[in-house]
Design a protein around this motif. Structure first.
Motif, mmCIF file in Angstrom:
data_model
loop_
_atom_site.group_PDB
_atom_site.id
_atom_site.type_symbol
_atom_site.label_atom_id
_atom_site.label_comp_id
_atom_site.label_asym_id
_atom_site.label_seq_id
_atom_site.Cartn_x
_atom_site.Cartn_y
_atom_site.Cartn_z
ATOM 1 N N VAL A 47 44.053 8.303 19.074
ATOM 2 C CA VAL A 47 43.586 9.618 18.713
ATOM 3 C C VAL A 47 44.450 10.745 19.414
ATOM 4 C CG1 VAL A 47 41.586 11.150 19.660
ATOM 5 C CG2 VAL A 47 41.171 8.631 19.711
ATOM 6 N N ASP A 48 44.927 11.340 18.305
ATOM 7 C CA ASP A 48 45.803 12.327 18.403
ATOM 8 C C ASP A 48 45.283 13.725 19.059
ATOM 9 O OD1 ASP A 48 47.879 14.626 18.247
ATOM 10 O OD2 ASP A 48 48.351 13.934 16.037
ATOM 11 N N LEU A 49 44.952 14.042 20.359
ATOM 12 C CA LEU A 49 44.442 14.950 20.932
ATOM 13 C C LEU A 49 45.221 16.053 20.914
ATOM 14 C CD1 LEU A 49 43.236 13.095 24.394
ATOM 15 C CD2 LEU A 49 41.814 13.678 22.252
ATOM 16 N N ALA A 50 46.620 15.964 20.846
ATOM 17 C CA ALA A 50 47.430 17.092 20.718
ATOM 18 C C ALA A 50 47.303 17.859 19.188
ATOM 19 C CB ALA A 50 48.691 16.914 20.837
ATOM 20 N N GLY A 51 46.995 17.214 18.352
ATOM 21 C CA GLY A 51 46.706 17.551 16.840
ATOM 22 C C GLY A 51 45.269 18.149 16.741
ATOM 23 N N LEU A 156 56.971 20.368 20.828
ATOM 24 C CA LEU A 156 55.467 20.216 20.193
ATOM 25 C C LEU A 156 55.458 19.032 18.790
ATOM 26 C CD1 LEU A 156 54.057 23.786 20.406
ATOM 27 C CD2 LEU A 156 53.448 21.727 22.013
ATOM 28 N N PRO A 157 54.405 18.628 18.445
ATOM 29 C CA PRO A 157 54.409 17.757 17.390
ATOM 30 C C PRO A 157 55.122 18.551 16.093
ATOM 31 C CG PRO A 157 52.292 17.452 18.318
ATOM 32 C CD PRO A 157 53.168 18.538 19.009
ATOM 33 N N ILE A 158 54.873 19.951 15.876
ATOM 34 C CA ILE A 158 55.166 20.565 14.728
ATOM 35 C C ILE A 158 57.022 20.740 14.805
ATOM 36 C CG2 ILE A 158 53.203 21.914 14.644
ATOM 37 C CD1 ILE A 158 54.299 24.360 15.772
ATOM 38 N N TRP A 164 56.848 12.519 16.025
ATOM 39 C CA TRP A 164 55.483 12.508 16.632
ATOM 40 C C TRP A 164 54.768 11.145 15.725
ATOM 41 C CZ3 TRP A 164 53.258 14.494 20.248
ATOM 42 C CH2 TRP A 164 51.651 14.283 20.324
ATOM 43 N N SER A 165 54.999 10.987 14.532
ATOM 44 C CA SER A 165 54.575 9.791 14.296
ATOM 45 C C SER A 165 55.041 8.484 14.825
ATOM 46 C CB SER A 165 54.920 9.527 12.527
ATOM 47 O OG SER A 165 54.333 10.813 11.972
ATOM 48 N N GLU A 166 56.216 8.702 15.061
ATOM 49 C CA GLU A 166 56.859 7.483 15.903
ATOM 50 C C GLU A 166 56.170 7.157 17.416
ATOM 51 O OE1 GLU A 166 61.079 7.905 16.311
ATOM 52 O OE2 GLU A 166 61.453 7.959 14.029
ATOM 53 N N PHE A 167 55.840 8.430 17.838
ATOM 54 C CA PHE A 167 55.184 8.625 18.948
ATOM 55 C C PHE A 167 53.647 7.887 19.104
ATOM 56 C CE2 PHE A 167 54.177 11.271 23.019
ATOM 57 C CZ PHE A 167 54.760 10.251 23.899
#
Length: 500
Positions: A47-51, A156-158, A164-167
């Motif tokens: 679950v990508d909570l940051a996203g 940040l992911p952006i 971020w995908s790797e993370f």
């Protein structure tokens, strides 16, 4: 749903290694970035909570459901972080009774206390991804502001969608690795009694201990002032640019006729016995300046929570060969003893910030601060500390396990095991070995150094040479006065006693 395996990735500007998870989650910028989970061993979900993704309601409810067992590697981290995320009041946390820790299970089996290490030892098909450390540094910690990153202090992911995908893949793999570890260890279940002890440990860590922060803050100020003054004195005596430098200090001592390979605590104590002035004065100042125990005050400042308590001081099964607790952060298992006769007066002077009086009444401020460390821990209002200890618990258990009946007889009667060991070591009647006898101290050294399989090195580390036990370099054994090394058996009982 019977179980849910969890791994989370988080952000906080507080240094986790220095401050511990309880202080880490109290940072205003703390947040959970990714929530990886698997229900009953099924496919892992991230679950990508940051996203902006939302945690499914059934998973959120499971976190507080005592009927659902939550699993994680180093579960304390997930449990405390999720307590904060669920908006528990300060100082209150999810009940550990419904949590299980794969790391503790691994430690019980003698495996490493790391997910990567345990996975490697078990030869898992799905190992922890090695690039995770770089991704954690990038997304989970503050970054240095530069012209290249537009002066930002956080990634940040952006800022790196590919990373971020790797993370997210890294987070997924961690859950898979944890599930694989559980599957490998299923044939070797941990007793319920140990899980009960683990839950008790978590409750102790959650409760923590109160600190007198007035004393702590003033002790740090006093230490900084003392260190500054000691450094000035050393510069005047040695003319060194940096008297704190071991290399520069060793060279200065050599230039002045005193050769030494190290400036360790024990070495300096020995050098002081024969050093002349000004070498003796320099070594004494160096000894005070190198006093490391006062750093515990800084550790206290790092870990203190909003309610004035320090938490997370113990690691259950930290010594995974014996199952003993290990100290963390402040290191409560290694606190300096206090012998100052007017302890309360010294404490009052430090607590009030009266450095002038402290310096006038006591020769060495660092030593006073060191002896006051224990007094920084205070009970809450209406309570008091009760200090208790098992009498020679290690010696009793080892004697029983090894079948040393004469030692068991000692414990069953007069209990003077140090005197009894020294009596057999040196063939002296036990009645002649009193509490202040040097022989008793030698018996104590042998007792404590050899109980867990220690040999010559352990005896030396415990101060055997300083106590008069002779280092026989030909046989690589420590000889007892009047006893030939060949008389010392290699078994536990024989290691302690010179068999006549």
């Amino acid at each position: 749903m019977r179980t849910v395996s969890i791994d989370i990735e988080t952000y906080s500007s507080v240094d986790l290694a220095k401050s511990g998870v309880y202080r880490y989650v109290e940072s205003p910028d703390f947040e959970i970035l990714l929530f990886g989970y698997s229900v009953d061993g099924k496919e892992v979900q991230v679950v990508d909570l940051a996203g902006g993704d939302e945690l499914p309601d059934e998973i959120r409810l499971a976190l507080t459901d005592p009927a659902v067992m939550k699993w994680a590697f180093n579960a304390q981290f997930e449990r405390i972080c999720l307590s904060k995320w669920l908006r528990f009041p300060s100082g209150q946390y999810l009940d550990p009774q419904s949590w299980r820790c794969t790391m503790i299970w691994s430690a019980y089996m003698g495996l490493p206390l790391s997910l990567e290490g345990t996975g490697a030892v078990l030869g898992l098909e799905k190992q922890k991804l090695t690039e995770g450390k770089h991704l954690i540094r990038y997304f989970c910690m503050p970054c240095k502001s530069t012209a290249v990153n537009d002066q930002r202090t956080r990634n940040l992911p952006i800022h790196a969608p590919d990373k971020w995908s790797e993370f997210k893949a890294y987070n997924c793999r961690d859950v898979e690795t944890e599930i694989s570890i559980q599957a490998k260890l299923e044939k070797f279940p941990m007793p319920d009694s140990v899980w009960t002890e683990y839950c008790m440990d978590q409750e102790i860590n959650d409760r923590g201990v109160a600190l007198d922060m007035d004393l702590v803050h003033h002790a740090i100020e006093a230490d900084e002032r003392s260190r500054s003054e000691l450094t000035v004195q050393l510069r005047l005596l040695t003319e060194l640019e940096n008297p704190n430098s071991v290399v520069q200090m060793k060279q200065w001592l050599s230039d002045n006729g005193l050769e030494t390979d190290t400036l360790g605590k024990k070495t300096v104590v020995e050098l002081l016995k024969t050093a002349s002035e000004p070498l003796c004065k320099v070594l004494e100042l160096r000894q005070s300046l190198a006093k490391s125990s006062v750093k515990k005050y800084t550790a206290m400042e790092n870990v203190i929570c909003a309610d004035g308590r320090a938490r997370g001081m113990f690691q259950f099964y930290g010594a995974n060969r014996t199952g003993r607790w290990a100290g963390r952060l402040i290191q409560l298992q290694n606190l300096p003893q206090n012998h100052i006769p007017d302890l309360e007066q010294a404490r009052s002077l430090v607590r009030s910030g009266n450095y002038a009086a402290l310096e006038m009444l006591y020769n060495r401020v660092p030593e006073v601060l060191s002896e006051l460390i224990r007094t920084a821990f205070v009970p809450k209002d209406g309570c008091k500390f009760i200090v208790a200890d098992f009498s020679a618990i290690e010696a009793r258990v080892i004697a029983w396990l090894s079948g040393e009946h004469w030692r068991n007889d000692v414990f069953a009667t007069h209990g003077k095991i140090y005197e009894a060991s020294a009596s057999q070591m040196f063939d002296v009647p036990i009645e002649e070995i009193t509490k202040g006898s040097p022989l008793r101290q030698k018996g104590k050294i042998a007792e404590l150094a050899l109980g867990y399989g220690g040999s010559v090195g352990a005896l030396k580390a415990m101060g055997a040479l300083e106590m008069g036990l002779v280092d026989d370099t030909n046989s690589n054994l420590l000889s007892l006065p009047g006893v030939h090394p060949t008389q010392i058996s290699s078994d536990y009982g024989g290691m302690l006693t010179a068999l006549q």
